[in-house]
Enzyme design. Structure first.
Site, PDB file in Angstrom:
ATOM      1  N   ASP A 186      -0.772  -0.390  16.387  1.00 55.25           N
ATOM      2  CA  ASP A 186      -1.074   0.932  16.655  1.00 55.25           C
ATOM      3  C   ASP A 186       0.160   1.698  16.950  1.00 55.25           C
ATOM      4  OD1 ASP A 186      -1.973   3.560  17.444  1.00 55.25           O
ATOM      5  OD2 ASP A 186      -3.704   2.999  18.517  1.00 55.25           O
ATOM      6  N   ASP A 189     -11.290  10.229  20.123  1.00 56.66           N
ATOM      7  CA  ASP A 189      -9.916   9.683  20.440  1.00 56.66           C
ATOM      8  C   ASP A 189      -9.087  10.832  20.874  1.00 56.66           C
ATOM      9  OD1 ASP A 189      -7.422   8.968  19.917  1.00 56.66           O
ATOM     10  OD2 ASP A 189      -7.406   8.683  17.836  1.00 56.66           O
TER      11      ASP A 189
HETATM   12  P1  ADP Z   1      -1.506   9.842  18.817  1.00 53.93           P
HETATM   13  O1  ADP Z   1      -2.381   8.641  18.609  1.00 53.93           O
HETATM   14  O2  ADP Z   1      -0.316   9.422  19.706  1.00 53.93           O
HETATM   15  O3  ADP Z   1      -2.243  11.244  19.116  1.00 53.93           O
HETATM   16  P2  ADP Z   1      -1.134   9.992  15.855  1.00 53.93           P
HETATM   17  O4  ADP Z   1      -2.033   8.624  15.543  1.00 53.93           O
HETATM   18  O5  ADP Z   1      -1.983  11.204  15.422  1.00 53.93           O
HETATM   19  O6  ADP Z   1      -0.934  10.145  17.366  1.00 53.93           O
HETATM   20  O7  ADP Z   1       0.196   9.808  15.341  1.00 53.93           O
HETATM   21  C1  ADP Z   1       0.999  11.068  15.446  1.00 53.93           C
HETATM   22  C2  ADP Z   1       2.642  10.420  14.855  1.00 53.93           C
HETATM   23  O8  ADP Z   1       2.217  10.169  13.586  1.00 53.93           O
HETATM   24  C3  ADP Z   1       3.539  11.723  14.980  1.00 53.93           C
HETATM   25  O9  ADP Z   1       4.442  11.208  15.579  1.00 53.93           O
HETATM   26  C4  ADP Z   1       3.809  11.891  13.715  1.00 53.93           C
HETATM   27  O10 ADP Z   1       4.790  12.631  13.325  1.00 53.93           O
HETATM   28  C5  ADP Z   1       3.506  10.746  12.847  1.00 53.93           C
HETATM   29  N1  ADP Z   1       3.221  10.983  11.639  1.00 53.93           N
HETATM   30  C6  ADP Z   1       1.895  11.427  10.918  1.00 53.93           C
HETATM   31  N2  ADP Z   1       2.042  11.516   9.675  1.00 53.93           N
HETATM   32  C7  ADP Z   1       3.300  10.804   9.377  1.00 53.93           C
HETATM   33  C8  ADP Z   1       3.832  10.293   7.918  1.00 53.93           C
HETATM   34  N3  ADP Z   1       3.288  10.933   6.909  1.00 53.93           N
HETATM   35  N4  ADP Z   1       5.145   9.880   8.310  1.00 53.93           N
HETATM   36  C9  ADP Z   1       5.347   9.519   9.330  1.00 53.93           C
HETATM   37  N5  ADP Z   1       5.031   9.632  10.472  1.00 53.93           N
HETATM   38  C10 ADP Z   1       3.864  10.327  10.515  1.00 53.93           C
HETATM   39 MG    MG Z   2      -3.770   7.128  18.658  1.00 51.94          MG
END
Ligand code: ADP
Ligand code: MG
Length: 620
Positions: free
Chosen positions: A209, A23
């Protein structure tokens, strides 16, 4: 565990390749593999499974990747890179307005029109920087599994276009990975939950998502182990990062600090970003967040209550729900048709998001698996399917915009309609409009409008060397083959002569989801005008052909006409010609009919004499 097998041709022992699932996220990236029939993310010793998609270029010119690079977002913003996924496969003009959001400068690559990152007087492409993240993931897996890794499945948002998919593939190759498949993230998420694997009934599933930088909603139908994407909608500029941005803006107004100050003090901007994210996460479980001062250097008081956060996030969450409505409408489904909802992406941890999604779909969402890991886990399941271990699953995805070619007068002829399942293939026959035409230009377009000028050109090629034949005689077959990665191959053949030509489409410029959205909206807004334009163009083409044939008939069958008849026929042809200049369809239609009626008896006479000649010519 890596299995060992014998390479029969070489007689050598070789480790049976493990195909990993990756991913490659905007914010965070992960790598996973199959162990004893279950997907697992691979964490580095002592560190978590998540690798922040952040890179830091040290003064010595070395890159640090992931967790090690993250502190430099604050300490050395100009040399730290994040959100590369927002740039990959896109043109400079599409991303230049991101300049203020990104801490690092962008430069246009004048040859490819793409955006490069300019750091320490060096330029880097988004592909090579993404490759560095992939290399780090590959290294982790090799270190952990003690075997070389050379094959992978990489996930991308459902809305990624061909160029973004190709660029992701290129990043994989640069990292030393053969990318066996590019998979849509929501599709992978459903696989991670094993939905459809043990259940032979039919289910309709929504995958919601909400990540750091992108939002996707995908509706899947799963029947007898076959996954079919019914529709997909989303926004590559909507994610948890945008919630952070809203918090920052809120704090700036509270402290009467202007955006300009942030641009002058990049470190302040980064510090606010990190603090905003921290506040957002802490507020999952508490009612308020407060810091008396942001840092000794920037002694600003920042505070946020859960209610304030939810007020800031609500408009963004509403936008995700609007996209959900679009996806339902595209699939022709009511909310009640959805059997399950899966939550994916870190931002779905926000209690507000869970609540809103549950109430929108009137279902308790699936959130048992860690929403940050679920896509990588599903990619590992897909890798397992490709390695031949799972014959029970087959994946189908869809194309977000219609694909077609330009026909006479600039009219769009759709071969693969929007939301068709992929892989997909179709063939259609065409012919020439001019006598002796030996070359045939094929212009390929993507979009929903009736005229190609309003759609997006994907490329073109020429079928050359067709033997000269009268107009209408050549049989030109155009084949569109859209592969499982969503990459289009176009083949053209002239069936009588066997002349053949083909290309794979690697479009010059990327297509953002805003453009997809705009295309769809425009196709509705301009539907009436488009239909009228199309009808006019088709009528005009018919008129052109008629004039061509009438003139030819006149010169070949002069003997059939009296002088006055000849004059009348020429006048009627001229009438049609003149009518083509004015855009009054009813009038042109009348002129065409008049010419047709007048010339009909002469055509019959010509036919009779041709038959007579044929009969008298025959000898018994
Ligand atoms: P991506 O797929 O875009 O790389 P992720 O699925 O890892 O991203 O999600 C990252 C996002 O999730 C970030 O904006 C982060 O701040 C948010 N995030 C992670 N943990 C939490 C949480 N406990 N509460 C709210 N938002 C969160
Ligand atoms: Mg993602």
């Amino acid at each position: 565990m890596a299995k060992v097998s014998i390479d029969i041709s070489g007689g050598k022992l070789k480790a049976e390749d493990i195909i990993v699932g990756i991913d490659l996220g905007t914010t965070n990236s992960l790598i996973a593999y199959m162990e004893d029939g279950a997907p697992k993310t691979i964490s580095d010793f002592g560190k978590g499974a998540v690798v922040p998609s952040v890179l830091y270029l040290t003064p010595e010119g070395q890159w640090l990747v992931g967790e090690e690079a993250k502190p430099y977002l604050l300490m050395d913003a100009l040399n730290t890179v994040y959100s590369i996924k927002r740039l990959i496969g896109k043109s400079f003009s599409e991303v230049k307005e991101l300049q203020n959001f990104l801490g690092y400068p962008l430069k246009e690559d004048l040859q490819s029109n793409t955006a490069n990152l300019s750091i320490q007087d060096r330029e880097f492409t988004p592909i090579e920087l993404s490759a560095l993240i992939l290399k780090e993931l590959k290294y982790r897996a090799e270190h952990r599994l003690k075997t070389p890794i050379s094959q992978a499945v990489i996930t991308v948002p459902a809305y990624f276009n061909d160029e973004q998919r190709n660029a992701t593939r290129a990043a994989g190759a640069l990292a030393g990975l053969e990318v066996l498949r590019i998979v849509n993230e929501p599709t992978a998420a459903a696989l991670a939950y094993g939905i459809g694997v043990h259940n032979s009934g039919t289910e309709t599933i929504a995958v919601y998502d909400f990540g750091g930088g992108t939002f996707d909603i995908t509706l899947l139908k799963i029947e007898e182990g076959v996954f079919e994407v019914l529709s997909t909608h989303g926004d590559t500029f909507l994610g948890g990062d945008d919630i952070d941005q809203k918090i920052i803006e809120y704090w700036l107004t509270q402290n009467t600090i202007s955006m300009n100050t942030i641009h002058e003090h990049k470190e302040l901007g980064q510090l606010l970003r990190i603090t905003a994210e921290r506040a957002k996460k802490e507020l999952d479980n508490t009612a308020s967040f407060e810091l008396a001062e942001l840092s000794p250097e920037f002694p600003i008081r920042v505070s946020l209550t859960k209610v304030e956060l939810e007020n800031l996030a609500q408009p963004l969450v509403n936008r995700t729900l609007q996209a959900c409505e679009h996806a339902l409408a595209d699939a022709g489904l009511q909310v009640s048709a959805i059997d399950k909802v899966i939550l994916v992406g870190g931002a779905t941890r926000l209690p507000l998001v869970k609540k809103e999604v549950a109430s929108f779909f009137k279902l308790e969402p699936f959130d048992k698996l860690n929403p940050d890991e679920v896509v990588a886990l599903g990619a590992a399941v897909q890798a397992d399917i490709l390695s031949g271990n799972r014959k029970d699953l087959l994946l189908l995805d869809v194309t977000p915009l219609s694909l077609g070619i330009e026909t006479l007068g600039g009219v769009m002829d759709v071969l693969i309609p929007r939301n068709s399942k992929i892989p997909s293939r179709i063939a259609r026959q065409y012919t020439t409009s001019r006598d002796g035409q030996v070359n045939f230009k094929i212009n390929i377009f993507q979009g929903e409008r009736e005229l190609t000028q309003d759609n997006r050109s994907l490329g073109s090629f020429e079928l050359r060397g067709i033997p000269a034949m009268p107009a209408g005689i050549p049989k030109l077959e155009i084949r569109f083959l859209l592969d499982a990665d969503g990459i289009l191959k176009v083949e053209a053949s002239e069936l009588r002569s066997g002349v053949h030509q083909e290309i794979s489409i690697v479009p010059k410029k990327g297509l953002s989801d805003e453009e997809v959205e705009k295309q769809l909206m425009d196709s509705i807004t301009y539907a009436k005008q488009d239909m009228e334009d199309r009808k006019w163009i088709e009528l005009r083409e018919e008129a052109k052909q008629l004039v061509l044939h009438a003139n030819r008939f006149l010169s070949q069958h002069e003997g059939l006409f009296e002088e006055t008849e000849m004059k009348e026929m020429k006048k009627l042809i001229e009438d049609v010609n003149q009518s083509m200049e004015q855009k009054v369809p009813s009038e042109l239609q009348t002129k065409i009919e008049t010419l047709n009626q007048f010339s009909q008896p002469f055509a019959e006479k010509a036919m009779d004499s041709a038959i007579k000649n044929a009969i008298t010519g025959k000898k018994i």
